[in-house]
Motif scaffolding. Structure first.
Motif, mmCIF file in Angstrom:
data_model
loop_
_atom_site.group_PDB
_atom_site.id
_atom_site.type_symbol
_atom_site.label_atom_id
_atom_site.label_comp_id
_atom_site.label_asym_id
_atom_site.label_seq_id
_atom_site.Cartn_x
_atom_site.Cartn_y
_atom_site.Cartn_z
ATOM 1 N N LEU A 203 0.821 -1.217 0.000
ATOM 2 C CA LEU A 203 0.000 0.000 0.000
ATOM 3 C C LEU A 203 0.854 1.265 0.000
ATOM 4 O O LEU A 203 0.415 2.314 -0.477
ATOM 5 C CB LEU A 203 -0.938 0.014 1.212
ATOM 6 N N ALA A 204 2.085 1.163 0.519
ATOM 7 C CA ALA A 204 2.987 2.326 0.541
ATOM 8 C C ALA A 204 3.680 2.536 -0.792
ATOM 9 O O ALA A 204 4.433 3.496 -0.952
ATOM 10 C CB ALA A 204 4.017 2.157 1.645
ATOM 11 N N GLY A 205 3.446 1.630 -1.764
ATOM 12 C CA GLY A 205 3.986 1.844 -3.100
ATOM 13 C C GLY A 205 5.006 0.837 -3.572
ATOM 14 O O GLY A 205 5.521 0.946 -4.682
ATOM 15 N N MET A 206 5.321 -0.148 -2.785
ATOM 16 C CA MET A 206 6.287 -1.165 -3.177
ATOM 17 C C MET A 206 5.583 -2.230 -4.017
ATOM 18 O O MET A 206 4.400 -2.485 -3.811
ATOM 19 C CB MET A 206 6.882 -1.790 -1.899
ATOM 20 N N SER A 207 6.296 -2.833 -4.960
ATOM 21 C CA SER A 207 5.687 -3.916 -5.731
ATOM 22 C C SER A 207 5.420 -5.094 -4.800
ATOM 23 O O SER A 207 6.061 -5.237 -3.755
ATOM 24 C CB SER A 207 6.615 -4.348 -6.868
ATOM 25 N N LEU A 208 4.489 -5.941 -5.179
ATOM 26 C CA LEU A 208 4.109 -7.070 -4.325
ATOM 27 C C LEU A 208 5.295 -8.007 -4.090
ATOM 28 O O LEU A 208 5.507 -8.487 -2.970
ATOM 29 C CB LEU A 208 2.931 -7.829 -4.945
ATOM 30 N N PHE A 209 6.092 -8.250 -5.114
ATOM 31 C CA PHE A 209 7.266 -9.121 -4.977
ATOM 32 C C PHE A 209 8.268 -8.520 -3.997
ATOM 33 O O PHE A 209 8.747 -9.188 -3.078
ATOM 34 C CB PHE A 209 7.932 -9.349 -6.338
ATOM 35 N N ASP A 210 8.586 -7.225 -4.191
ATOM 36 C CA ASP A 210 9.531 -6.557 -3.295
ATOM 37 C C ASP A 210 8.991 -6.497 -1.865
ATOM 38 O O ASP A 210 9.735 -6.655 -0.900
ATOM 39 C CB ASP A 210 9.837 -5.144 -3.790
ATOM 40 N N ALA A 211 7.681 -6.268 -1.737
ATOM 41 C CA ALA A 211 7.068 -6.211 -0.403
ATOM 42 C C ALA A 211 7.220 -7.547 0.315
ATOM 43 O O ALA A 211 7.553 -7.592 1.503
ATOM 44 C CB ALA A 211 5.600 -5.824 -0.510
ATOM 45 N N ALA A 212 6.990 -8.652 -0.408
ATOM 46 C CA ALA A 212 7.122 -9.980 0.199
ATOM 47 C C ALA A 212 8.575 -10.264 0.581
ATOM 48 O O ALA A 212 8.852 -10.739 1.693
ATOM 49 C CB ALA A 212 6.599 -11.049 -0.757
ATOM 50 N N CYS A 213 9.507 -9.960 -0.313
ATOM 51 C CA CYS A 213 10.929 -10.221 -0.037
ATOM 52 C C CYS A 213 11.426 -9.383 1.138
ATOM 53 O O CYS A 213 12.099 -9.899 2.046
ATOM 54 C CB CYS A 213 11.774 -9.930 -1.277
ATOM 55 N N ASN A 214 11.106 -8.088 1.131
ATOM 56 C CA ASN A 214 11.560 -7.211 2.217
ATOM 57 C C ASN A 214 10.913 -7.577 3.544
ATOM 58 O O ASN A 214 11.540 -7.464 4.601
ATOM 59 C CB ASN A 214 11.282 -5.737 1.871
ATOM 60 N N SER A 215 9.667 -8.027 3.516
ATOM 61 C CA SER A 215 8.993 -8.431 4.752
ATOM 62 C C SER A 215 9.661 -9.641 5.375
ATOM 63 O O SER A 215 9.882 -9.681 6.591
ATOM 64 C CB SER A 215 7.519 -8.747 4.475
ATOM 65 N N MET A 216 9.974 -10.635 4.561
ATOM 66 C CA MET A 216 10.629 -11.829 5.100
ATOM 67 C C MET A 216 12.017 -11.493 5.641
ATOM 68 O O MET A 216 12.436 -12.025 6.665
ATOM 69 C CB MET A 216 10.709 -12.907 4.022
ATOM 70 N N ALA A 217 12.717 -10.593 4.967
ATOM 71 C CA ALA A 217 14.057 -10.214 5.421
ATOM 72 C C ALA A 217 14.022 -9.308 6.647
ATOM 73 O O ALA A 217 14.978 -9.255 7.399
ATOM 74 C CB ALA A 217 14.801 -9.520 4.280
ATOM 75 N N THR A 218 12.902 -8.615 6.861
ATOM 76 C CA THR A 218 12.799 -7.708 8.007
ATOM 77 C C THR A 218 12.599 -8.478 9.298
ATOM 78 O O THR A 218 13.368 -8.327 10.249
ATOM 79 C CB THR A 218 11.628 -6.718 7.809
ATOM 80 N N LEU A 219 11.564 -9.289 9.381
ATOM 81 C CA LEU A 219 11.271 -10.008 10.622
ATOM 82 C C LEU A 219 12.317 -11.071 10.937
ATOM 83 O O LEU A 219 12.541 -11.386 12.095
ATOM 84 C CB LEU A 219 9.884 -10.638 10.561
ATOM 85 N N ALA A 220 12.958 -11.592 9.923
ATOM 86 C CA ALA A 220 14.006 -12.596 10.153
ATOM 87 C C ALA A 220 15.360 -11.944 10.400
ATOM 88 O O ALA A 220 16.350 -12.633 10.618
ATOM 89 C CB ALA A 220 14.104 -13.522 8.956
ATOM 90 N N ALA A 221 15.400 -10.613 10.375
ATOM 91 C CA ALA A 221 16.638 -9.840 10.569
ATOM 92 C C ALA A 221 17.699 -10.243 9.550
ATOM 93 O O ALA A 221 18.888 -10.261 9.850
ATOM 94 C CB ALA A 221 17.155 -9.985 11.996
ATOM 95 N N GLY A 222 17.248 -10.559 8.332
ATOM 96 C CA GLY A 222 18.175 -10.949 7.279
ATOM 97 C C GLY A 222 18.745 -9.764 6.527
ATOM 98 O O GLY A 222 19.917 -9.754 6.160
ATOM 99 N N GLY A 223 17.911 -8.755 6.298
ATOM 100 C CA GLY A 223 18.385 -7.534 5.673
ATOM 101 C C GLY A 223 18.629 -7.591 4.181
ATOM 102 O O GLY A 223 19.176 -6.655 3.613
ATOM 103 N N PHE A 224 18.237 -8.667 3.524
ATOM 104 C CA PHE A 224 18.458 -8.764 2.082
ATOM 105 C C PHE A 224 17.269 -8.154 1.353
ATOM 106 O O PHE A 224 16.136 -8.583 1.522
ATOM 107 C CB PHE A 224 18.641 -10.221 1.658
ATOM 108 N N SER A 225 17.526 -7.155 0.541
ATOM 109 C CA SER A 225 16.476 -6.493 -0.218
ATOM 110 C C SER A 225 16.698 -6.750 -1.704
ATOM 111 O O SER A 225 17.841 -6.786 -2.167
ATOM 112 C CB SER A 225 16.509 -4.984 0.058
#
Length: 195
Positions: free
Chosen positions: A8-30
Motif C-alpha cells: 500500500l505504501a507503493g512497493m511492488s508485491l514481490f519486493d514487499a514480500a521479499c523485504n517483509s521476510m528479510a525484516t522479521l528474520a533480521a536478514g536484511g536482504f532487499s
C-alpha cells in the motif's frame, strides 16, 4: 500484515514480500540494490522500522502480549532496556545529523532507522550512513556490540546479557563501597548478614 503495508505504501508485491521476510528474520536482504534507500519513501521506512523493532524484540513476550497479558510488556526489564537503548541512541544520532545540516524530521527518521537496523543486526539502510559524521558512526558501531532481545531473530550478544552485567556490576560496587550494609531483600527475607 507487513507485506500489505509495504504494498500500500507503493512497493511492488514481490519486493514487499521479499523485504517483509528479510525484516522479521533480521536478514536484511532487499531485492533493491540500494536496500530500503532505493525506494525513496519515508512511509516505507517507517513501516520497516516498526517491523525491525518487532523482529528484535522477544517473540515469547510478544506472544504473551497478544494473549492479553499487556502488563508483561511493562514488567519486562529487557524490553525496557531495549527501548531505552533505541531512544537514547536515536536522540544522539539525530542530534549529530541535525548539527550536520539535515532537517530535524529527516534526522530522526534516518537516525531511528539505522539505530534499529544496526541494533537488530538486520542490515537495511535508508541512507548511506558512511557519509555521516564520525560521532554518529561511533554510536552505530557501539550498537553492534549490544544486539536485540533474547528470543528474537536479532543477532548480537543480546540486551539481556548487558542488563545482567550492569546489575551484577552495580551490586558488586555497592558491596565494595558498603561491605557491612544490609540490603532490603536481606532484612525483609529474614536472613541476617554474617558478622
Amino acid at each position: 500484515m507487513q507485506v500489505a503495508a509495504l504494498w500500500l505504501a507503493g512497493m511492488s508485491l514481490f519486493d514487499a514480500a521479499c523485504n517483509s521476510m528479510a525484516t522479521l528474520a533480521a536478514g536484511g536482504f532487499s531485492p533493491h540494490p540500494l536496500s530500503i534507500a532505493g525506494y525513496q519513501s519515508p512511509a516505507i521506512e517507517w513501516i520497516v522500522i516498526v517491523f525491525m523493532f518487532a523482529g528484535g524484540a522477544n517473540f515469547a513476550l510478544q506472544y504473551r502480549v497478544a494473549q492479553g497479558h499487556g502488563r508483561a510488556l511493562l514488567n519486562d526489564e529487557e524490553i525496557r532496556a531495549y527501548v531505552g537503548v533505541i531512544i537514547v541512541s536515536t536522540v544522539v544520532v539525530a542530534a549529530f545529523l541535525t548539527a550536520a545540516g539535515l532537517a530535524t524530521g529527516d534526522a530522526i527518521r534516518h537516525g531511528l532507522f539505522q539505530v534499529v537496523s544496526i541494533l537488530t543486526t538486520t542490515g537495511f539502510a535508508s541512507v548511506d550512513f558512511n557519509l555521516w559524521s564520525d560521532q554518529a558512526k561511533i554510536v552505530l558501531l557501539g550498537l553492534m556490540f549490544i544486539g536485540g532481545c533474547a528470543g528474537s531473530a536479532a543477532g548480537g550478544p543480546k540486551v539481556v546479557r548487558h542488563v545482567l552485567m550492569a546489575r551484577f556490576t552495580f551490586r558488586e560496587l555497592r558491596r565494595t563501597l558498603h561491605p557491612r550494609a544490609t540490603s532490603r531483600s536481606n532484612s525483609e527475607g529474614g536472613s541476617s548478614p554474617k558478622k
